[in-house]
Motif scaffolding. Structure first.
Motif, PDB file in Angstrom:
ATOM      1  N   LEU B 202      -5.896  -8.727   6.443  1.00 52.60           N
ATOM      2  CA  LEU B 202      -6.810  -7.705   6.926  1.00 52.60           C
ATOM      3  C   LEU B 202      -6.030  -6.411   7.007  1.00 52.60           C
ATOM      4  O   LEU B 202      -4.916  -6.382   7.528  1.00 52.60           O
ATOM      5  N   ALA B 203      -6.590  -5.363   6.470  1.00 50.44           N
ATOM      6  CA  ALA B 203      -5.957  -4.042   6.495  1.00 50.44           C
ATOM      7  C   ALA B 203      -4.501  -4.106   6.011  1.00 50.44           C
ATOM      8  O   ALA B 203      -3.660  -3.334   6.443  1.00 50.44           O
ATOM      9  N   GLY B 204      -4.201  -5.046   5.131  1.00 50.52           N
ATOM     10  CA  GLY B 204      -2.858  -5.121   4.553  1.00 50.52           C
ATOM     11  C   GLY B 204      -1.821  -5.786   5.445  1.00 50.52           C
ATOM     12  O   GLY B 204      -0.609  -5.625   5.240  1.00 50.52           O
ATOM     13  N   GLU B 205      -2.255  -6.563   6.412  1.00 44.51           N
ATOM     14  CA  GLU B 205      -1.300  -7.182   7.342  1.00 44.51           C
ATOM     15  C   GLU B 205      -0.350  -8.154   6.643  1.00 44.51           C
ATOM     16  O   GLU B 205       0.838  -8.208   6.969  1.00 44.51           O
ATOM     17  N   ALA B 206      -0.874  -8.901   5.687  1.00 40.44           N
ATOM     18  CA  ALA B 206      -0.013  -9.894   5.031  1.00 40.44           C
ATOM     19  C   ALA B 206       1.114  -9.201   4.256  1.00 40.44           C
ATOM     20  O   ALA B 206       2.222  -9.721   4.166  1.00 40.44           O
ATOM     21  N   PHE B 271       0.771 -11.394  16.271  1.00 44.06           N
ATOM     22  CA  PHE B 271       0.202 -10.394  17.172  1.00 44.06           C
ATOM     23  C   PHE B 271       1.068 -10.244  18.414  1.00 44.06           C
ATOM     24  O   PHE B 271       1.384 -11.223  19.069  1.00 44.06           O
ATOM     25  N   GLY B 272       1.427  -9.028  18.723  1.00 38.56           N
ATOM     26  CA  GLY B 272       2.204  -8.776  19.931  1.00 38.56           C
ATOM     27  C   GLY B 272       3.689  -8.802  19.633  1.00 38.56           C
ATOM     28  O   GLY B 272       4.149  -9.494  18.724  1.00 38.56           O
ATOM     29  N   VAL B 273       4.431  -8.039  20.422  1.00 39.94           N
ATOM     30  CA  VAL B 273       5.854  -7.845  20.176  1.00 39.94           C
ATOM     31  C   VAL B 273       6.650  -9.142  20.189  1.00 39.94           C
ATOM     32  O   VAL B 273       7.358  -9.474  19.238  1.00 39.94           O
ATOM     33  N   LEU B 422      -3.519  -4.931  13.019  1.00 40.23           N
ATOM     34  CA  LEU B 422      -3.095  -5.162  14.397  1.00 40.23           C
ATOM     35  C   LEU B 422      -1.924  -6.136  14.454  1.00 40.23           C
ATOM     36  O   LEU B 422      -1.389  -6.426  15.519  1.00 40.23           O
ATOM     37  N   ALA B 423      -1.508  -6.642  13.318  1.00 39.83           N
ATOM     38  CA  ALA B 423      -0.400  -7.588  13.286  1.00 39.83           C
ATOM     39  C   ALA B 423       0.926  -6.843  13.113  1.00 39.83           C
ATOM     40  O   ALA B 423       0.947  -5.673  12.739  1.00 39.83           O
ATOM     41  N   GLY B 424       1.993  -7.545  13.382  1.00 44.02           N
ATOM     42  CA  GLY B 424       3.320  -6.973  13.184  1.00 44.02           C
ATOM     43  C   GLY B 424       3.632  -5.919  14.245  1.00 44.02           C
ATOM     44  O   GLY B 424       2.862  -5.695  15.174  1.00 44.02           O
ATOM     45  N   PHE B 425       4.777  -5.273  14.071  1.00 51.08           N
ATOM     46  CA  PHE B 425       5.197  -4.277  15.060  1.00 51.08           C
ATOM     47  C   PHE B 425       4.309  -3.036  14.986  1.00 51.08           C
ATOM     48  O   PHE B 425       3.867  -2.513  16.001  1.00 51.08           O
ATOM     49  N   GLU B 426       4.049  -2.584  13.763  1.00 51.29           N
ATOM     50  CA  GLU B 426       3.127  -1.442  13.627  1.00 51.29           C
ATOM     51  C   GLU B 426       1.782  -1.772  14.235  1.00 51.29           C
ATOM     52  O   GLU B 426       1.123  -0.927  14.838  1.00 51.29           O
ATOM     53  N   GLY B 427       1.379  -3.017  14.020  1.00 50.09           N
ATOM     54  CA  GLY B 427       0.083  -3.459  14.512  1.00 50.09           C
ATOM     55  C   GLY B 427      -0.004  -3.373  16.017  1.00 50.09           C
ATOM     56  O   GLY B 427      -1.051  -3.068  16.579  1.00 50.09           O
ATOM     57  N   LEU B 429       1.388  -1.213  17.886  1.00 50.67           N
ATOM     58  CA  LEU B 429       1.141   0.187  18.232  1.00 50.67           C
ATOM     59  C   LEU B 429      -0.337   0.536  17.983  1.00 50.67           C
ATOM     60  O   LEU B 429      -0.979   1.184  18.813  1.00 50.67           O
ATOM     61  N   ASN B 430      -0.854   0.066  16.859  1.00 51.95           N
ATOM     62  CA  ASN B 430      -2.279   0.289  16.583  1.00 51.95           C
ATOM     63  C   ASN B 430      -3.163  -0.337  17.652  1.00 51.95           C
ATOM     64  O   ASN B 430      -4.161   0.235  18.064  1.00 51.95           O
ATOM     65  N   PHE B 431      -2.763  -1.549  18.045  1.00 51.07           N
ATOM     66  CA  PHE B 431      -3.524  -2.254  19.078  1.00 51.07           C
ATOM     67  C   PHE B 431      -3.539  -1.434  20.366  1.00 51.07           C
ATOM     68  O   PHE B 431      -4.588  -1.235  20.982  1.00 51.07           O
ATOM     69  N   ALA B 432      -2.371  -0.950  20.746  1.00 47.38           N
ATOM     70  CA  ALA B 432      -2.281  -0.130  21.967  1.00 47.38           C
ATOM     71  C   ALA B 432      -3.178   1.107  21.850  1.00 47.38           C
ATOM     72  O   ALA B 432      -3.901   1.460  22.786  1.00 47.38           O
TER      73      ALA B 432
END
Ligand code: SF4
Ligand code: SF4
Lengths: 452, 462
Positions: B202-206, B271-273, B422-427, B429-432
Motif C-alpha cells: 500500500l502506498a509503496g510500503e513493500a 508498524f511502529g518504531v 504507514l509502515a516502516g520508520f517513515e510510516g 512519522l506519517n502515522f503521527a
C-alpha cells in the motif's frame, strides 16, 4: 502511473458500469423512516454494499444480513432469517424492516413469503412490518433494485381511502439528497404536500450528532407510505422502466391514483413539464419565484452558450440519468457522442433516440462496461465526460475532463449535496459543466489568460 | 443521567465477544460465524481471497459470479505495482439469469480464453463466488482445460462467500499461490534470502521494507502479495526464510512452505518504531551474520535519529488522548497500541474482525485496565464503546469512519484502501501526522457531541 487500458471482450465484463440489484434496494429502504435494510443471503454482499455506499454518502449505512453459512445454503436460510430479524429488532428497534434477497438466496429458491409467515407465527406479538423485495442481481442492476424496492413498499404498505387532494406521491428515482430537498420545495410552492418515496435527504445527508443514532432520523414515514393510495396523483421520474417495474402504475391500478411518468427534470424543458404537472394537479399557476429562477437559468444558458457551442460529451451511468442528461445536453448545445449505461432495461436506446434534438451521430450502448465506453471514445475524443467516479480511469487515460454526477461519486466530498434537478439544479449543473470546459481551456492555454 | 452510549444495546449472542480488562482473565468468544442480523464489519470468504491475491499485478483476476462481487472489489486496494498493472482491471463473468439456469461453465471458459488472448498474463486466478457452487459449475475442470490450452497456470480460488469466513478466504488464496511455489528456477538465490509475506505494498510500503532488507545485505526473492509477480512466487521456495506480516492472511502459505520445503518463518510487523526495528533485528538474528546485524543496527540508528525528534512535537499535543482501534486482523492492533503509546496515547477500545483466542489475550495484556476488547463488532456496539470510553480518535477503515465522524471524533484510516504509507520508520512519522492532523483539527469545537460530553464531564459524570 495509471491503470492499463482495457480492451472489451465478449464474454467477460471489464470494469463494470453498474452495481448490483440489492444495493439499489438498500438505498431505497434507507429512505424510509425507521427502516433497517436487511439482505437475505451471505455476509459479504451486505458489507460490500455498505462500503460502496459509504464511499459516496459518507454517512453510517447499516445493512443487516442473515449471514448464510454452508448449511443455510443447503437447507435454506429460514433459521438465519428468523434469528436475523429477531436480532435486528432487538438491536435497532426499527419501525420497518426492508428485506432484499441476494443472488445466493434467489438461486437456492428461498420462499420469502413462507419465511415471513413462519416468523410472524413464531412472534405473534411483534408488529414491525417487513417489506420484501426480490432482487437477484443476475436479472438487473442497482437501478432495477431501487425501483423494485419502491414498488414493493407501495405494494405492501399503501392503503386506499378517501382522497387527499393536496397529497401527491413523488418517486424521483436515484437522485441525490439535495435533489430530494429541492423537489420537496418545488412541490410546496405549488401548495402540494408530497410524499417522496424514498426520502433519504436526511438519513443520508444529516447533521452532526449529539449522540449516536442507531437509525438516522428522517425518511418517508410509514403513515405517509400507507396514505399513498389516497393521493391526488403520483409522479415518477423514469424514461426507461416498464410499467410493471415501478410504483406509480401499481398505485394507479389498485387505488386509481393518476400516474404521471416524466423524464428526470434536468434542463428547462424537462423541468417545465414537471412544473406543468404540479400545476395541473394543484390547480395553481407556476409561482413568480419559480419563474424568476427559470429566467435566471435562461440568462445563464445565454451567458454560457459560446463556451458550449460545438462541444461534445460522453455520458454514462444509470439509464434514466443518462436519458435526462442527454436531453439536457441537447438543450444547451453539447452534442452527446456517446450515451452508455451498464443497465439493460431494453428501453434505453429508444428513450435516447426519442429525444428530438438528437442528431444521428450519437452512439448508444446499453449493457456497457467501461472497456466498451473507452473503446467508443478513444479515437474520437469528446470534450467532456459526464458520469460517476468510476469513469475517472478513462478520463485520466484519455485526458478528458470529467464532470461528476450520479452514483457513486467517491473521489470528492459533497456527493450528497450535488443538485441536478429543477431550474436551480440545472443551473448548478450547467455552471459546473461550463466551468469545467473553461478551466480545461484555460489550463491548456500557453498564455495564461485571466479572463475567459 | 446515564452514561453516554448506554442506549445502544449489545445483543445477547454478542456479549461473549466483548471483554473488559479488569481482574477477570479473558475468555472471549471468537473465530465464529457472525451472528445473523448483527451488522458485522466482516465481508466474506471471497473478500479474504481477493484482498490477498489482488496485488499480484501480472495475472488476470477473473471473478466468476454475478456482477456485484467484482464491481465492489475493483481497484479497492492501494497496492502499487512497479510494472504491469493488470490487477487494477476488474473482470467478471457477470452471470445472467440464463447462466444461472443452464450453468456458467461455457461463459467462464470463453471469458478466460478471450482475456488470456487479450492480455497475455503470466497466470489467471478464477474466483468462485457464492452462487457458483450452487449452479454446479466445475470450475476446476475449466481451469485445467485452459491451463493446458494456454500454457499458463489458470488457478481456481475456492472462495464461495458463504463457505466460512474471511480467514477461510485467506486459506483459499494461500492454496492458490502454493500451487505456483516450486515451479520456478531458483538459480542465483543466495543463502541470506527471504520472502516478504503479507505486505501489500500500500502506498509503496513493500518497496520501503524491501530496501531496508536489501541495505542489510539480505536478498528479497519475492514480495509475494505486494507488487507481486507470478515468476517470483514460482521461485520463492528458493529463499531461506519467510518473513510474515499480518496475522491471518499469509500464515497458511508460510506453514505450507515450511512443511513442503523446510523454510522456516518468523512473524513481524512493520508498524511502529519498535515493531519495525524488531522486524529487521529478527531477520538479522535468524541469519546469525555479523555484517547483517551491524547493518540492521546502522539502519535503525540512522532512521531513529531523524524520526524521534520529529515525533516529539506530535507527542506533546497528543499525550493523554484516548483511542479506539478496530482492525481486520488482530496483529495490526498490537502494533497500533504500541505506536499510539509512542505518541503518548492510550488505547481504551481494541478489536478485530478475525482475531483468535491468543491474539485477544495478547491484546488484553498490551492494553491498560478498563480497556474494552472486542471480536467481530458492529456499528452500534462500536458507537457505544467509543462514547462510553470517550475516545478522541478512532482507527479503522472506511466502514468505521462515519461512526467517528457523526460524533465529532477524530479518525485515522489504517485499512487496505489507504493512500498513505504507514509502515516502516517513515510510516511512523506519517502515522503521527495523520493522527495529529485529525485530533487537533479546529473543527471539533463545533461538534454537538463534544459539547455534550464536555458538559457532562464538568458535571462530574464520566
Ligand atoms: S452475489 Fe449478487 S447480491 Fe451479492 S454482491 Fe454479488 S451480485 Fe451483489
Ligand atoms: S455473493 Fe458471496 S462471494 Fe460475492 S460478495 Fe456476496 S458473500 Fe461474497
Amino acid at each position: 502511473m495509471s491503470a492499463p487500458k482495457p480492451t472489451p471482450v465478449f464474454s467477460a465484463t471489464t470494469n463494470a458500469c453498474k452495481a448490483c440489484t440489492p444495493l439499489g434496494a438498500c438505498l431505497a429502504f434507507r429512505g424510509v423512516e425507521g427502516c433497517v435494510p436487511f439482505l437475505h443471503g451471505s455476509q459479504g454482499c451486505s458489507t460490500y454494499i455498505r462500503r460502496y455506499m459509504i464511499g459516496h454518502y459518507r454517512e453510517p449505512i447499516d445493512i443487516a444480513s442473515s449471514n448464510f453459512s454452508e448449511s443455510s445454503a443447503i437447507f435454506g436460510g429460514g433459521e438465519n432469517f428468523c434469528t436475523g430479524i429477531e436480532n435486528v429488532i432487538a438491536q435497532y428497534d426499527p419501525s420497518v424492516i426492508g428485506v432484499a434477497t441476494t443472488c445466493l438466496a434467489e438461486t437456492i429458491g428461498d420462499d420469502m413469503n413462507l419465511m415471513m409467515h413462519e416468523y410472524r407465527a413464531a412472534h405473534p406479538d411483534t408488529s414491525v412490518p417487513i417489506v420484501h423485495v426480490s432482487t437477484p442481481s443476475y436479472t438487473g442492476t442497482h437501478a432495477e433494485g431501487f425501483h423494485a424496492a419502491v414498488r414493493a413498499l407501495a405494494d405492501q404498505l399503501a392503503e386506499g381511502g378517501p382522497r387527499e387532494p393536496r397529497c401527491v406521491n413523488l418517486m424521483p428515482g436515484m437522485v441525490s439528497p439535495a435533489d430530494i430537498r429541492h423537489l420537496r420545495e418545488l412541490c410546496e410552492v405549488f401548495d402540494i404536500q408530497p410524499t417522496i418515496l424514498p426520502d433519504y435527504s436526511d438519513t443520508l445527508d444529516g447533521g452532526s450528532w449529539r449522540e449516536y443514532h442507531r437509525i438516522p432520523e428522517g425518511g418517508t414515514s410509514l403513515a405517509a407510505i400507507r396514505a399513498m393510495g389516497r393521493a391526488a396523483g403520483s409522479i415518477e421520474f423514469t424514461s426507461v422502466c416498464d410499467e410493471s417495474a415501478t410504483a406509480a402504475p401499481l398505485l394507479s391500478e389498485r387505488f386509481d391514483v393518476t400516474a404521471h411518468r416524466l423524464d428526470l427534470p434536468i434542463g428547462i424543458d424537462a423541468t417545465d413539464q414537471f412544473c406543468q404537472t404540479l400545476s395541473q394537479i394543484s390547480g395553481r399557476a407556476t409561482p413568480k419565484r419559480l419563474a424568476a429562477e427559470r429566467a435566471r437559468l435562461i440568462d445563464a444558458y445565454i451567458d454560457g452558450h459560446k463556451y458550449l457551442s460545438g462541444t461534445t460529451a460522453a455520458l454514462y451511468g444509470e439509464e434514466d440519468l443518462v436519458v435526462g442528461l442527454t436531453r439536457f445536453c441537447c438543450e444547451i448545445g453539447i452534442t452527446p457522442v456517446l450515451c452508455a449505461s451498464g443497465g439493460n432495461s431494453g428501453n434505453f436506446e429508444t428513450s435516447i433516440r426519442h429525444i428530438s434534438e438528437l442528431t444521428g451521430n450519437t452512439q448508444v450502448i446499453a449493457n456497457a462496461d467501461f472497456a466498451e465506453i473507452e473503446a467508443a471514445i478513444t479515437d474520437n475524443k469528446p470534450d467532456l465526460m459526464i458520469g460517476y467516479t468510476r469513469g475517472y480511469a478513462v478520463s485520466r487515460r484519455l485526458d478528458i475532463p470529467l464532470v461528476r454526477v450520479g452514483f457513486p461519486v467517491s473521489d470528492r466530498i459533497g456527493a450528497a449535496r450535488l443538485l441536478h434537478v429543477g431550474y436551480r439544479g440545472t443551473q448548478q449543473l450547467f455552471d459546473r459543466i461550463v466551468n469545467t470546459l473553461i478551466e480545461a481551456k484555460q489550463d491548456a492555454s500557453p498564455v495564461g489568460y485571466m479572463t475567459m | 443521567m446515564t452514561m453516554p452510549g448506554h442506549n445502544l444495546p449489545i445483543l445477547d449472542a454478542r456479549k461473549p465477544h466483548v471483554h473488559t480488562k479488569g481482574d477477570q482473565p479473558i475468555n472471549i468468544a471468537c473465530e465464529k460465524h457472525s451472528v445473523a442480523g448483527s451488522v458485522s464489519q466482516r465481508a466474506c470468504v471471497f473478500c479474504g481471497s481477493r484482498v490477498v491475491l489482488y496485488p499480484i499485478a501480472d495475472a488476470v483476476h477473473l471473478v466468476h459470479g454475478p456482477i456485484g462481487c467484482a464491481a465492489y472489489t475493483w481497484d479497492i486496494r492501494g497496492s502499487l505495482s512497479s510494472g504491469p498493472e493488470l490487477h487494477r482491471l476488474s473482470f467478471s463473468t457477470d452471470l445472467r439469469e440464463k447462466d444461472v439456469i443452464y450453468g456458467g461453465e461455457k461463459k467462464l471458459e470463453q471469458a478466460l480464453d478471450e482475456l488470456i488472448a487479450q492480455y497475455s498474463p503470466k497466470a489467471a486466478f478464477v474466483y468462485s463466488t457464492c452462487i457458483v457452487g450452487l449452479i454446479g459449475d466445475d470450475v476446476e475442470a475449466v481451469c485445467r482445460k485452459l491451463t493446458e490450452a494456454k500454457g499458463i497456470p489458470v488457478i481456481p480460488v475456492h472462495s464461495e462467500g458463504f463457505k466460512g469466513t474471511k480467514k477461510d478466504g485467506y486459506h483459499a488464496a494461500c492454496a492458490a499461490m502454493f500451487s505456483l511455489v516450486g515451479t520456478g528456477d531458483t538459480a542465483g538465490i543466495k543463502p541470506h534470502s527471504i520472502n516478504i509475506l503479507g505486505e501489500f505494498n500500500l502506498a509503496g510500503e513493500a518497496w520501503m521494507i524491501r530496501r531496508y532488507y536489501e541495505r542489510m545485505g539480505v536478498q528479497v526473492v519475492s514480495t509475494i502479495t505486494g507488487d507481486g509477480r507470478i515468476d517470483d512466487i514460482r521461485r520463492s521456495h528458493g529463499a531461506t526464510l519467510n518473513v510474515v506480516q499480518c496475522s491471518g492472511s499469509m500464515m497458511p502459505l508460510a506453514k505450507m512452505m515450511q512443511e513442503q520445503y523446510g523454510i522456516p518463518f518468523i512473524r513481524v510487523s512493520y508498524f511502529g518504531v519498535e515493531d519495525v526495528a524488531n522486524a529487521l533485528y529478527d531477520v538479522a538474528s535468524h541469519f546469525k551474520d555479523q555484517a547483517i546485524t551491524h547493518n540492521a543496527q546502522q539502519i535503525v540508528r540512522a532512521e531513529l535519529e531523524g524520526l524521534l525528534p520529529a515525533l516529539t512535537r506530535f507527542r506533546n499535543d497528543l499525550t493523554g488522548k484516548r483511542a479506539a482501534i478496530y482492525t481486520g486482523g488482530a496483529f495490526k492492533a498490537f502494533s497500533l497500541v504500541r505506536a499510539l503509546r509512542k505518541l503518548g496515547m492510550q488505547t481504551v477500545v481494541a478489536g478485530s474482525q478475525t482475531g483468535g483466542r491468543e491474539d485477544y489475550e495478547q491484546l488484553r495484556n498490551l492494553c491498560d485496565d478498563g480497556a474494552i476488547i472486542v471480536d467481530d463488532t458492529n456499528p452500534v456496539e462500536l458507537a457505544r464503546f467509543v462514547q462510553e470510553r470517550q475516545v478522541d480518535l478512532l482507527i479503522g477503515g472506511v466502514k468505521e469512519r462515519p461512526i467517528a465522524y457523526k460524533l465529532g471524533i477524530a479518525f485515522c484510516d489504517h485499512n487496505h484502501e489507504r493512500k498513505i504509507a504507514l509502515a516502516g520508520f517513515e510510516g511512523m512519522l506519517n502515522f503521527a501526522k495523520e493522527v495529529h492532523g485529525s485530533v487537533t483539527s479546529p473543527v471539533w469545537r463545533f461538534a454537538p457531541y463534544r459539547h455534550a460530553t464536555e458538559a457532562s464531564n464538568q458535571r462530574g459524570i464520566a
